[in-house]
Design a protein around this motif. Structure first.
Motif, PDB file in Angstrom:
ATOM      1  N   VAL A   9     -57.682  57.977  21.500  1.00  0.00           N
ATOM      2  CA  VAL A   9     -57.630  58.321  22.926  1.00  0.00           C
ATOM      3  C   VAL A   9     -58.389  57.253  23.706  1.00  0.00           C
ATOM      4  N   VAL A  10     -57.815  56.854  24.837  1.00  0.00           N
ATOM      5  CA  VAL A  10     -58.551  56.013  25.796  1.00  0.00           C
ATOM      6  C   VAL A  10     -58.512  56.768  27.107  1.00  0.00           C
ATOM      7  N   GLU A  11     -59.653  56.909  27.735  1.00  0.00           N
ATOM      8  CA  GLU A  11     -59.700  57.737  28.939  1.00  0.00           C
ATOM      9  C   GLU A  11     -60.564  57.049  29.979  1.00  0.00           C
ATOM     10  N   GLU A  12     -60.164  57.181  31.241  1.00  0.00           N
ATOM     11  CA  GLU A  12     -60.992  56.625  32.299  1.00  0.00           C
ATOM     12  C   GLU A  12     -61.498  57.785  33.129  1.00  0.00           C
ATOM     13  N   ILE A  13     -62.791  57.840  33.360  1.00  0.00           N
ATOM     14  CA  ILE A  13     -63.284  58.918  34.223  1.00  0.00           C
ATOM     15  C   ILE A  13     -64.123  58.322  35.345  1.00  0.00           C
ATOM     16  N   SER A  49     -66.043  53.738  37.639  1.00  0.00           N
ATOM     17  CA  SER A  49     -65.158  54.231  36.592  1.00  0.00           C
ATOM     18  C   SER A  49     -65.776  53.919  35.222  1.00  0.00           C
ATOM     19  N   HIS A  50     -65.560  54.832  34.296  1.00  0.00           N
ATOM     20  CA  HIS A  50     -66.086  54.669  32.941  1.00  0.00           C
ATOM     21  C   HIS A  50     -64.914  54.797  31.981  1.00  0.00           C
ATOM     22  N   LYS A  51     -64.848  53.900  31.034  1.00  0.00           N
ATOM     23  CA  LYS A  51     -63.777  53.979  30.050  1.00  0.00           C
ATOM     24  C   LYS A  51     -64.348  54.543  28.753  1.00  0.00           C
ATOM     25  N   LEU A  52     -63.665  55.497  28.205  1.00  0.00           N
ATOM     26  CA  LEU A  52     -64.117  56.073  26.940  1.00  0.00           C
ATOM     27  C   LEU A  52     -63.052  55.832  25.879  1.00  0.00           C
ATOM     28  N   TYR A  53     -63.495  55.469  24.681  1.00  0.00           N
ATOM     29  CA  TYR A  53     -62.592  55.237  23.553  1.00  0.00           C
ATOM     30  C   TYR A  53     -62.974  56.188  22.430  1.00  0.00           C
TER      31      TYR A  53
END
Ligand SMILES: C[S@@+](CC[C@H](N)C(=O)[O-])C[C@H]1O[C@@H](n2cnc3c(N)ncnc32)[C@H](O)[C@@H]1O
Length: 217
Positions: free
Chosen positions: A134-138, A144-148
């Protein structure tokens, strides 16, 4: 002097990281480069056994004090060391807010030590060459923060042996061990964590009801 400066992950982002990783009570969570200890503290508040690794003495002391103040010392701790030197092989979840270059350097250690199905969540920096699940931007405060989210591939498959077991919980586990199902699949069927099933399998090995656990990569 250090690989990465201290920059804290905002609390909402920490909560999302732990949610993405699906942290469950009793699971072991490591935060590599734990800063002020916020990820460790929130993971422990969710019922996990949380361990931070922090090289800076001042941050180590500060985060240990916060852990004690919150009454979490029974399930949260910080190790004052370099994360390259700490054995993390009992992790269920690893969190990291480092740098891509540092993730690259940590990669061989993660590949060597982490068991199949271990989840890794990185904030803003990916692990080069690994394919994220999953790659998610919040967004938080206009930033903005990107989570992997990554999952260590492979399966741990317990192989049944002849011995009988009395204990109710162990009997439930042993019933699902057929030499094909993985520990992860058994945990899913029983609605519990892989950690609990792995511990049961260890006991079953001692009782002679499991001969070995095959790791299929
Ligand atoms: C960007 S901060 C992240 C802090 C925390 N994980 C968070 O997300 O809020 C990175 C942390 O890693 C620590 N660090 C840098 N190199 C390290 C190493 N080799 N071993 C352990 N900690 C290290 C730094 O001191 C810093 O506190």
């Amino acid at each position: 002097m250090y690989d990465v400066p201290f920059v804290a992950t905002p609390e909402v982002v920490v909560r999302r990281m732990l949610q993405l990783a699906g942290v469950k009570p009793g699971e072991v969570v490591y935060d590599l480069g734990s800063g002020d200890g916020r990820i460790v503290i929130i993971a422990a508040e969710l019922g996990a056994r949380a361990i931070g690794v922090e090289i800076r003495k001042d941050l180590y002391e500060q985060s240990m004090a916060r852990i004690k103040d919150r009454g979490l010392a029974d399930r949260a701790t910080i190790i004052n060391a370099s994360f390259y030197d700490v054995d993390i092989s009992n992790a269920d979840v690893v969190t990291m807010y480092l740098l891509t270059s540092v993730n690259e350097r940590l990669k061989p250690k993660l590949e060597r030590e982490l068991r199949p199905a271990t989840r890794i969540v990185t904030h803003d920096f990916e692990i080069p060459g690994w394919r994220p699940a999953v790659v998610e931007e919040i967004y938080e405060d206009w930033r903005s923060h990107k989570l992997y989210l990554y999952k260590i591939p492979g399966r741990e498959v317990p192989i049944p042996a002849a011995a009988k077991v009395e204990d109710n919980w162990l009997a439930q586990v042993v019933e699902l061990i057929d030499g094909r199902r993985s520990i992860e699949e058994i945990a899913e069927k029983l609605g519990t964590t892989t950690r609990r099933v792995r511990e049961a399998v260890e006991q079953l090995k001692k009782l002679g009801a499991v001969s070995e656990v095959k790791i299929l990569r």
